[in-house]
Motif scaffolding. Sequence first.
Motif: not given
Length: 279
Positions: A149-167, A62-72
């Motif tokens: 997995g700390f790499v992907t967890d950091l990617l996820e939380i930084i995208s979510l919180c620092k960049y205000g991404s929409r999941p 299966t896949a561990e899948d994180v998908h969000m959007s940010i502004e260009w």
Amino acid sequence: MPFLHIQEAVLCPTSAANSVGKSWASLGDGSDVLYAVGTTNNLAAAECWDGCAWNGPTYNGTAEDVHMSIEWDRLQDWVTDIKNIFEYDLWATEPDKGRCLGPGYLWLRFGHGGPDYMSMDYDMRKPVYIQSTWLKSRGAMDKYPMRYGFVTDLLEIISLCKYGSRPHWGKNFERTFTHPTCTIPSKYPAFQKALDLQTKHDPKGVFEPKLWKQIRDGKRYSLFPKCALTKECYCAEDSHCPIKHRCAPSKAPGLGEFKACFPDWRLVPGSGVEDISSG
């Protein structure tokens, strides 16, 4: 016990060539594809080849899948931060240089804003869809942490919180939508309009998903032992991590406020190979 960096220098390209290429992508003639750039309709398919990990009973993938959007206009800073996570958290010392994540991809896709209230690209000028996808075994994903997995967890939380991404509403984890401070309503300008439509057309909540109710009611995820292992929280202290892991901040510039579960051996200063848990 971590691999020696020499071992990983050999295993990483082998993993890319064999695991990623043969499990994830191939051309119509069956030849493997490792890297590609193109339009989605020319790259995606509805079916897998017989050798695909999804179809085979051996891997049960299966896949561990994180998908969000940010502004260009925030993409360059985001890319810099992600590169720094690899540089300072994964490859911090000389023995670390050969390390890589397991089979998977980091995706970047580009689109345009839309009018749908709860769309990832609602009222965005030039959305970029960022996606982190990693192959995992169904039988092991809730029992053992992903390698590095700390790499992907950091990617996820930084995208979510620092960049205000929409999941993406059909991907990610429940914790992505129930973070105590980086809340979903704050990311969607038309969130109240969506609630008004629900009140008008589904006042009894007959069609209301459980997760939507949690978001609407402001329910946040709970912290409990090993909750980060099952992706039910982002760690705040060591007890939230898998065994032989510690909750520690990123060492990347400007990212010290964000924490993830690092394996004990990775926290030994100046060493990428010692396993302090064995002592």
